[in-house]
Design a protein around this motif. Structure first.
Motif, PDB file in Angstrom:
ATOM      1  N   THR A  62       0.837  -1.192   0.000  1.00 34.91           N
ATOM      2  CA  THR A  62       0.000   0.000   0.000  1.00 34.91           C
ATOM      3  C   THR A  62       0.876   1.248   0.000  1.00 34.91           C
ATOM      4  O   THR A  62       1.804   1.368   0.785  1.00 34.91           O
ATOM      5  CB  THR A  62      -0.911   0.023   1.248  1.00 34.91           C
ATOM      6  N   LEU A  63       0.569   2.171  -0.916  1.00 39.80           N
ATOM      7  CA  LEU A  63       1.333   3.412  -0.999  1.00 39.80           C
ATOM      8  C   LEU A  63       0.911   4.389   0.088  1.00 39.80           C
ATOM      9  O   LEU A  63      -0.274   4.489   0.408  1.00 39.80           O
ATOM     10  CB  LEU A  63       1.117   4.078  -2.358  1.00 39.80           C
ATOM     11  N   THR A  64       1.877   5.133   0.606  1.00 38.20           N
ATOM     12  CA  THR A  64       1.550   6.196   1.567  1.00 38.20           C
ATOM     13  C   THR A  64       1.008   7.389   0.786  1.00 38.20           C
ATOM     14  O   THR A  64       1.110   7.453  -0.444  1.00 38.20           O
ATOM     15  CB  THR A  64       2.800   6.634   2.355  1.00 38.20           C
ATOM     16  N   SER A  65       0.449   8.349   1.492  1.00 37.22           N
ATOM     17  CA  SER A  65      -0.066   9.560   0.845  1.00 37.22           C
ATOM     18  C   SER A  65       1.040  10.288   0.099  1.00 37.22           C
ATOM     19  O   SER A  65       0.827  10.791  -1.008  1.00 37.22           O
ATOM     20  CB  SER A  65      -0.705  10.488   1.884  1.00 37.22           C
ATOM     21  N   GLU A  70       3.635  11.738  -5.054  1.00 36.76           N
ATOM     22  CA  GLU A  70       4.801  11.685  -5.932  1.00 36.76           C
ATOM     23  C   GLU A  70       4.463  10.959  -7.232  1.00 36.76           C
ATOM     24  O   GLU A  70       4.876  11.395  -8.321  1.00 36.76           O
ATOM     25  CB  GLU A  70       5.972  10.990  -5.236  1.00 36.76           C
ATOM     26  N   LEU A  71       3.716   9.884  -7.155  1.00 38.86           N
ATOM     27  CA  LEU A  71       3.310   9.147  -8.344  1.00 38.86           C
ATOM     28  C   LEU A  71       2.455  10.019  -9.264  1.00 38.86           C
ATOM     29  O   LEU A  71       2.663  10.058 -10.489  1.00 38.86           O
ATOM     30  CB  LEU A  71       2.552   7.868  -7.952  1.00 38.86           C
ATOM     31  N   ARG A  72       1.506  10.786  -8.687  1.00 39.85           N
ATOM     32  CA  ARG A  72       0.687  11.707  -9.486  1.00 39.85           C
ATOM     33  C   ARG A  72       1.572  12.751 -10.174  1.00 39.85           C
ATOM     34  O   ARG A  72       1.406  13.036 -11.359  1.00 39.85           O
ATOM     35  CB  ARG A  72      -0.342  12.422  -8.603  1.00 39.85           C
ATOM     36  N   ARG A  75       3.624  11.130 -13.010  1.00 41.25           N
ATOM     37  CA  ARG A  75       2.773  10.812 -14.168  1.00 41.25           C
ATOM     38  C   ARG A  75       2.436  12.076 -14.956  1.00 41.25           C
ATOM     39  O   ARG A  75       2.429  12.069 -16.190  1.00 41.25           O
ATOM     40  CB  ARG A  75       1.498  10.096 -13.715  1.00 41.25           C
ATOM     41  N   ARG A  76       2.136  13.162 -14.215  1.00 41.23           N
ATOM     42  CA  ARG A  76       1.833  14.433 -14.877  1.00 41.23           C
ATOM     43  C   ARG A  76       3.068  14.919 -15.654  1.00 41.23           C
ATOM     44  O   ARG A  76       2.968  15.327 -16.814  1.00 41.23           O
ATOM     45  CB  ARG A  76       1.398  15.468 -13.841  1.00 41.23           C
ATOM     46  N   GLU A  77       4.233  14.840 -15.022  1.00 44.41           N
ATOM     47  CA  GLU A  77       5.483  15.253 -15.661  1.00 44.41           C
ATOM     48  C   GLU A  77       5.760  14.403 -16.901  1.00 44.41           C
ATOM     49  O   GLU A  77       6.146  14.933 -17.947  1.00 44.41           O
ATOM     50  CB  GLU A  77       6.618  15.107 -14.653  1.00 44.41           C
ATOM     51  N   ASN A  78       5.552  13.115 -16.807  1.00 42.19           N
ATOM     52  CA  ASN A  78       5.750  12.203 -17.936  1.00 42.19           C
ATOM     53  C   ASN A  78       4.811  12.573 -19.084  1.00 42.19           C
ATOM     54  O   ASN A  78       5.229  12.628 -20.253  1.00 42.19           O
ATOM     55  CB  ASN A  78       5.525  10.758 -17.483  1.00 42.19           C
ATOM     56  N   ARG A  79       3.548  12.836 -18.763  1.00 39.63           N
ATOM     57  CA  ARG A  79       2.563  13.199 -19.783  1.00 39.63           C
ATOM     58  C   ARG A  79       2.990  14.487 -20.499  1.00 39.63           C
ATOM     59  O   ARG A  79       2.944  14.575 -21.729  1.00 39.63           O
ATOM     60  CB  ARG A  79       1.188  13.354 -19.131  1.00 39.63           C
ATOM     61  N   GLU A  80       3.468  15.472 -19.727  1.00 41.07           N
ATOM     62  CA  GLU A  80       3.910  16.737 -20.312  1.00 41.07           C
ATOM     63  C   GLU A  80       5.132  16.524 -21.200  1.00 41.07           C
ATOM     64  O   GLU A  80       5.231  17.118 -22.280  1.00 41.07           O
ATOM     65  CB  GLU A  80       4.231  17.743 -19.207  1.00 41.07           C
ATOM     66  N   GLN A  81       6.047  15.674 -20.786  1.00 41.77           N
ATOM     67  CA  GLN A  81       7.234  15.405 -21.592  1.00 41.77           C
ATOM     68  C   GLN A  81       6.871  14.672 -22.875  1.00 41.77           C
ATOM     69  O   GLN A  81       7.442  14.953 -23.943  1.00 41.77           O
ATOM     70  CB  GLN A  81       8.257  14.605 -20.782  1.00 41.77           C
ATOM     71  N   GLN A  82       5.912  13.755 -22.803  1.00 44.91           N
ATOM     72  CA  GLN A  82       5.466  13.047 -24.007  1.00 44.91           C
ATOM     73  C   GLN A  82       4.836  14.030 -24.994  1.00 44.91           C
ATOM     74  O   GLN A  82       5.051  13.921 -26.208  1.00 44.91           O
ATOM     75  CB  GLN A  82       4.466  11.935 -23.653  1.00 44.91           C
ATOM     76  N   GLN A  83       4.078  14.996 -24.480  1.00 44.08           N
ATOM     77  CA  GLN A  83       3.469  16.001 -25.353  1.00 44.08           C
ATOM     78  C   GLN A  83       4.548  16.860 -26.007  1.00 44.08           C
ATOM     79  O   GLN A  83       4.465  17.182 -27.189  1.00 44.08           O
ATOM     80  CB  GLN A  83       2.496  16.876 -24.558  1.00 44.08           C
ATOM     81  N   THR A  84       5.564  17.215 -25.241  1.00 44.78           N
ATOM     82  CA  THR A  84       6.679  18.004 -25.773  1.00 44.78           C
ATOM     83  C   THR A  84       7.401  17.234 -26.870  1.00 44.78           C
ATOM     84  O   THR A  84       7.735  17.799 -27.928  1.00 44.78           O
ATOM     85  CB  THR A  84       7.666  18.380 -24.647  1.00 44.78           C
TER      86      THR A  84
END
Length: 103
Positions: A62-65, A70-72, A75-84
């Motif tokens: 189970t992940l802590t808060s 950090e995972l969110r 993922r957001r950073e990865n999505r932005e880099q993929q768009q770039t």
């Protein structure tokens, strides 16, 4: 026939902490606390379980808060880099077409 709303209530971190503390500090069950404070039973159970995970008392997988946040973020950073990357591919292909005269 009743319709369920697609919007869910958002509770503050303080409210969630207080609700979990009420479960732990009283002799009341989760169901009794739910009736008292007016939240859904699954929501309160999730808050209680997340509190255990944050204190290192939950299941090992189970992940802590903090880990969830950090995972969110990652993922957001990865999505932005993929768009770039996609934008740069289109720009470079356009430049290549311009240079070679292809259309």
């Amino acid at each position: 026939m009743s319709k369920k709303s697609n919007t869910s209530k958002r509770y503050t971190a303080e409210f969630k902490r207080d609700a979990v503390a009420l479960v732990h500090s009283s002799e009341k069950t989760v169901t009794e606390v739910v009736r008292e404070i007016g939240v859904g039973p699954e929501g309160l159970r999730n808050w209680v379980n997340q509190g255990k995970a944050d204190r290192g008392q939950g299941p090992a997988d189970t992940l802590t808060s903090d880990e969830k946040e950090e995972l969110r973020r990652l993922r957001r950073e990865n999505r932005e880099q993929q768009q770039t990357i996609e934008i740069l591919k289109k720009v470079s292909m356009g430049a290549l077409r311009t240079r070679t005269g292809a259309r």
